[in-house]
Design an enzyme around this catalytic site. Sequence first.
Site, PDB file in Angstrom:
ATOM      1  N   GLU A  29     -55.995 -19.385  -1.885  1.00 27.43           N
ATOM      2  CA  GLU A  29     -56.761 -18.741  -0.805  1.00 27.43           C
ATOM      3  C   GLU A  29     -57.664 -19.757  -0.118  1.00 27.43           C
ATOM      4  OE1 GLU A  29     -58.213 -14.368  -2.017  1.00 27.43           O
ATOM      5  OE2 GLU A  29     -58.789 -15.974  -3.349  1.00 27.43           O
ATOM      6  N   GLY A  95     -56.517  -5.858 -10.070  1.00 25.77           N
ATOM      7  CA  GLY A  95     -55.550  -4.881 -10.560  1.00 25.77           C
ATOM      8  C   GLY A  95     -56.006  -3.485 -10.127  1.00 25.77           C
ATOM      9  N   MET A 206     -62.184 -10.076 -12.628  1.00 23.86           N
ATOM     10  CA  MET A 206     -62.856 -10.842 -13.682  1.00 23.86           C
ATOM     11  C   MET A 206     -64.136 -11.566 -13.249  1.00 23.86           C
ATOM     12  SD  MET A 206     -59.400 -12.306 -15.550  1.00 23.86           S
ATOM     13  CE  MET A 206     -60.245 -12.980 -16.962  1.00 23.86           C
ATOM     14  N   GLU A 207     -64.587 -11.365 -12.019  1.00 25.35           N
ATOM     15  CA  GLU A 207     -65.731 -12.150 -11.557  1.00 25.35           C
ATOM     16  C   GLU A 207     -66.816 -11.371 -10.804  1.00 25.35           C
ATOM     17  OE1 GLU A 207     -62.529 -12.950 -10.450  1.00 25.35           O
ATOM     18  OE2 GLU A 207     -62.094 -14.395 -12.038  1.00 25.35           O
ATOM     19  N   ASP A 230     -51.537  -6.037  -8.535  1.00 26.73           N
ATOM     20  CA  ASP A 230     -50.795  -5.437  -9.662  1.00 26.73           C
ATOM     21  C   ASP A 230     -51.493  -4.144 -10.043  1.00 26.73           C
ATOM     22  OD1 ASP A 230     -52.676  -7.847 -10.840  1.00 26.73           O
ATOM     23  OD2 ASP A 230     -52.809  -6.043 -12.039  1.00 26.73           O
TER      24      ASP A 230
END
Length: 266
Positions: A29, A95, A206-207, A230
């Site tokens: 990105e 996700g 996760m962040e 996902d």
Amino acid sequence: MLCDDTGFMPFTPELAFPRLAILSALAQEQLGLIGLLHQPRRVRHAHRDFWLGDLHGHPVVLALSKIGKVAAATTTAALIERFGVRQIVFTGVAGGLGQGVKIGDVVVATGFVQHDLDASPLFARYEVPLYGKTCFPSDAGLSALLATASRAALEHTSLRALGFQDGCVHQGLVASGDRFVCGAEESRQLLRLMTEAGHDVLAVEMEGAAVAQVCADYGVPFAVMRTISDRADDSAHVDFSDFVQSVASPYARLVIQSFLRLLLKK
Ligand code: ADE
């Protein structure tokens, strides 16, 4: 010479101009954005590369969050302390957990909760100890711009040509934790626990909650968009890799360009 309330600091040119930080979760990105920078300058700090320059008339600094909450917190603190940023926007993938949040959709976070934080029985489950709260909200104004930019970018992206259904933009709560959620049973359980605790979570990553907590500590407004790569189920790892390459990176670039145009008009 610049100083702060803890004493003198050596002058650092990075601090001279308050900037917007564009934080990316993925190197793919960020690459697209570096290519658009005017007068790019790379500064190495805290084992990270920070890219300073001008993007669509805005002085910006580009950085990678790295993966996981601690790494993202370090990057965020460095952006604020060393580079003097006054606003942060974050693009990445997530996700999908909530019903109807499908691959190719976008979630613009209204706030974050840490799904792996549990200091019970000392504190309520999911509560951030000594903060007296569980959720850290995003900035409403920046998030509204990011949602508009995401809708515009979706209109310019043919997901069908890439084998996905057309995407839409959701706004809601996102859960963060130091774990790639990769199992249908696990994601069902995660959604159930969050719902029972009163958190209507749309996506998992996760962040974001770490960025949100550091931004709250410093009073820095931030907004986050996550493209759904996902469904956090048994095929999450395969879907994730394919999606990042073909959709998430070009899409993040379109969103940021559109976001910066909107910001200029304000
Ligand atoms: N980021 C993208 N997909 C994810 C997942 N399934 N779990 C955690 N972080 C993610």
